[in-house]
Design a protein around this motif. Sequence first.
Motif, PDB file in Angstrom:
ATOM      1  N   HIS A 120     -10.614  -0.466   2.199  1.00  0.00           N
ATOM      2  CA  HIS A 120      -9.407  -0.156   0.948  1.00  0.00           C
ATOM      3  C   HIS A 120     -10.002  -0.798   0.155  1.00  0.00           C
ATOM      4  O   HIS A 120      -8.948  -0.006  -1.286  1.00  0.00           O
ATOM      5  CB  HIS A 120      -8.241  -1.800   1.304  1.00  0.00           C
ATOM      6  CG  HIS A 120      -8.189  -1.943   0.955  1.00  0.00           C
ATOM      7  ND1 HIS A 120      -7.482  -3.994   0.933  1.00  0.00           N
ATOM      8  CD2 HIS A 120      -6.945  -1.939   0.326  1.00  0.00           C
ATOM      9  CE1 HIS A 120      -6.206  -3.264   0.071  1.00  0.00           C
ATOM     10  NE2 HIS A 120      -5.448  -2.345  -0.108  1.00  0.00           N
ATOM     11  N   PHE A 148      -6.581   6.444  -0.790  1.00  0.00           N
ATOM     12  CA  PHE A 148      -6.235   5.131  -0.820  1.00  0.00           C
ATOM     13  C   PHE A 148      -5.197   5.374   0.814  1.00  0.00           C
ATOM     14  O   PHE A 148      -4.821   4.616   1.177  1.00  0.00           O
ATOM     15  CB  PHE A 148      -4.875   5.935  -1.737  1.00  0.00           C
ATOM     16  CG  PHE A 148      -5.190   4.596  -3.162  1.00  0.00           C
ATOM     17  CD1 PHE A 148      -4.398   3.341  -3.023  1.00  0.00           C
ATOM     18  CD2 PHE A 148      -5.180   5.356  -4.195  1.00  0.00           C
ATOM     19  CE1 PHE A 148      -4.063   2.896  -3.730  1.00  0.00           C
ATOM     20  CE2 PHE A 148      -5.495   4.364  -5.080  1.00  0.00           C
ATOM     21  CZ  PHE A 148      -4.397   2.210  -5.426  1.00  0.00           C
ATOM     22  N   ASN A 176      -9.411   9.311  -5.602  1.00  0.00           N
ATOM     23  CA  ASN A 176      -8.995   7.829  -4.744  1.00  0.00           C
ATOM     24  C   ASN A 176      -7.695   8.169  -4.577  1.00  0.00           C
ATOM     25  O   ASN A 176      -7.535   7.652  -3.093  1.00  0.00           O
ATOM     26  CB  ASN A 176      -8.428   7.656  -6.841  1.00  0.00           C
ATOM     27  CG  ASN A 176      -9.231   6.007  -6.553  1.00  0.00           C
ATOM     28  OD1 ASN A 176      -9.689   5.230  -5.552  1.00  0.00           O
ATOM     29  ND2 ASN A 176      -6.911   5.846  -7.239  1.00  0.00           N
ATOM     30  N   THR A 177      -7.164   9.532  -4.134  1.00  0.00           N
ATOM     31  CA  THR A 177      -5.826   9.420  -3.490  1.00  0.00           C
ATOM     32  C   THR A 177      -5.646   9.924  -2.014  1.00  0.00           C
ATOM     33  O   THR A 177      -5.306   9.448  -0.971  1.00  0.00           O
ATOM     34  CB  THR A 177      -5.309  11.399  -3.547  1.00  0.00           C
ATOM     35  OG1 THR A 177      -4.990  11.064  -5.369  1.00  0.00           O
ATOM     36  CG2 THR A 177      -4.204  10.919  -3.320  1.00  0.00           C
ATOM     37  N   LEU A 187       0.563  -1.376  -0.132  1.00  0.00           N
ATOM     38  CA  LEU A 187       0.167   0.163   0.367  1.00  0.00           C
ATOM     39  C   LEU A 187       0.742   1.439   0.222  1.00  0.00           C
ATOM     40  O   LEU A 187       0.131   2.047  -0.710  1.00  0.00           O
ATOM     41  CB  LEU A 187      -0.455  -0.130   1.230  1.00  0.00           C
ATOM     42  CG  LEU A 187      -1.835  -1.209   0.970  1.00  0.00           C
ATOM     43  CD1 LEU A 187      -3.346  -0.543   2.526  1.00  0.00           C
ATOM     44  CD2 LEU A 187      -3.372  -0.331  -0.036  1.00  0.00           C
ATOM     45  N   SER A 235       0.688   4.047  -3.151  1.00  0.00           N
ATOM     46  CA  SER A 235       0.066   5.238  -3.052  1.00  0.00           C
ATOM     47  C   SER A 235       0.958   5.731  -3.598  1.00  0.00           C
ATOM     48  O   SER A 235       0.483   7.249  -3.789  1.00  0.00           O
ATOM     49  CB  SER A 235      -0.059   5.047  -1.315  1.00  0.00           C
ATOM     50  OG  SER A 235      -1.586   4.114  -1.045  1.00  0.00           O
ATOM     51  N   PRO A 268     -10.695   2.440  -2.606  1.00  0.00           N
ATOM     52  CA  PRO A 268      -9.864   3.588  -3.977  1.00  0.00           C
ATOM     53  C   PRO A 268      -9.467   2.506  -5.218  1.00  0.00           C
ATOM     54  O   PRO A 268      -8.663   2.376  -5.785  1.00  0.00           O
ATOM     55  CB  PRO A 268      -8.434   3.725  -3.283  1.00  0.00           C
ATOM     56  CG  PRO A 268      -8.439   3.059  -2.228  1.00  0.00           C
ATOM     57  CD  PRO A 268      -9.922   3.055  -1.896  1.00  0.00           C
ATOM     58  N   THR A 269      -9.186   1.421  -4.710  1.00  0.00           N
ATOM     59  CA  THR A 269      -9.073  -0.220  -5.711  1.00  0.00           C
ATOM     60  C   THR A 269      -9.800  -0.175  -6.614  1.00  0.00           C
ATOM     61  O   THR A 269      -9.344  -0.351  -8.074  1.00  0.00           O
ATOM     62  CB  THR A 269      -8.539  -1.433  -4.590  1.00  0.00           C
ATOM     63  OG1 THR A 269      -7.642  -1.530  -3.663  1.00  0.00           O
ATOM     64  CG2 THR A 269      -8.682  -2.503  -5.840  1.00  0.00           C
TER      65      THR A 269
END
Length: 254
Positions: free
Chosen positions: A123, A207, A203-204, A65, A69, A126-127
């Motif tokens: 988790h 994450f 998304n950032t 991760l 990231s 964002p995936t």
Amino acid sequence: MDKRKGDIMGERAILMVPIITIFMFLGITLGGIFSFLFRFILGMKIERIFVFCGGLLLGLILFELLPESFTQNSWMGIVLGVLAGILSMSITENLLHRNLNVANGSLEYMHSFILLLVAIGIHNLPTGLALGTTMKTEAFSLSSLLAALILHHIPEGMALMGSMAFVESSSVLFVISAVFLAIVLGASIFAGFLIGDHSYKLNTLLFGGAIGTLSFVTFHEILWKAKRKMKFHEFGLYVLLGLLFIYMFLLRIH
């Protein structure tokens, strides 16, 4: 011609969402089966499984991760997301403490299980968004994605099953949880597909939130609680085994 090709790829992408969701469910279920085998076939004590699973999650954060990231996203957004994730887990934990008598052994594990379930769900957001944004591109490969989904969610399935060993009807609850997490992933993939490239900032933050939530659960709910019930050398050994296992696991699939 390009527009038509894009529409065709978009239609195929939509049809892939349920397939991807099913394979994610299979990955978590396979991890749960492995955790079950460790406990009942190999005879591992619950505390050892708990610490081993904590080592798996710690390795997932350190080796997967965090590097992913910071190489693909803005560090400021990641840091803000991490802080938000830790804060949200702290609030959730306080709410659970008010409603659960954690002095009861089974409820203590239920407490950790709920927090871990929430963290893995965050988790998956964002995936899924990241997958959804790439499904229209020609570089998208379904076969490699399905293999990655199964393999990446095995450690999470192991941790989930390990955290609910003393919970009644654990198998049923585990299946329900796996279905829930798969649906979260499928819904976020669909959302990412609709949002497209505009989901980068979101998304950032997500994450970062995924790292913050998983880190809180890993350190506070799993490793810290288990440390109080084990000798230091035994605790360190099983954390190290979890780290080594996930490191070799990620090395093989990348």
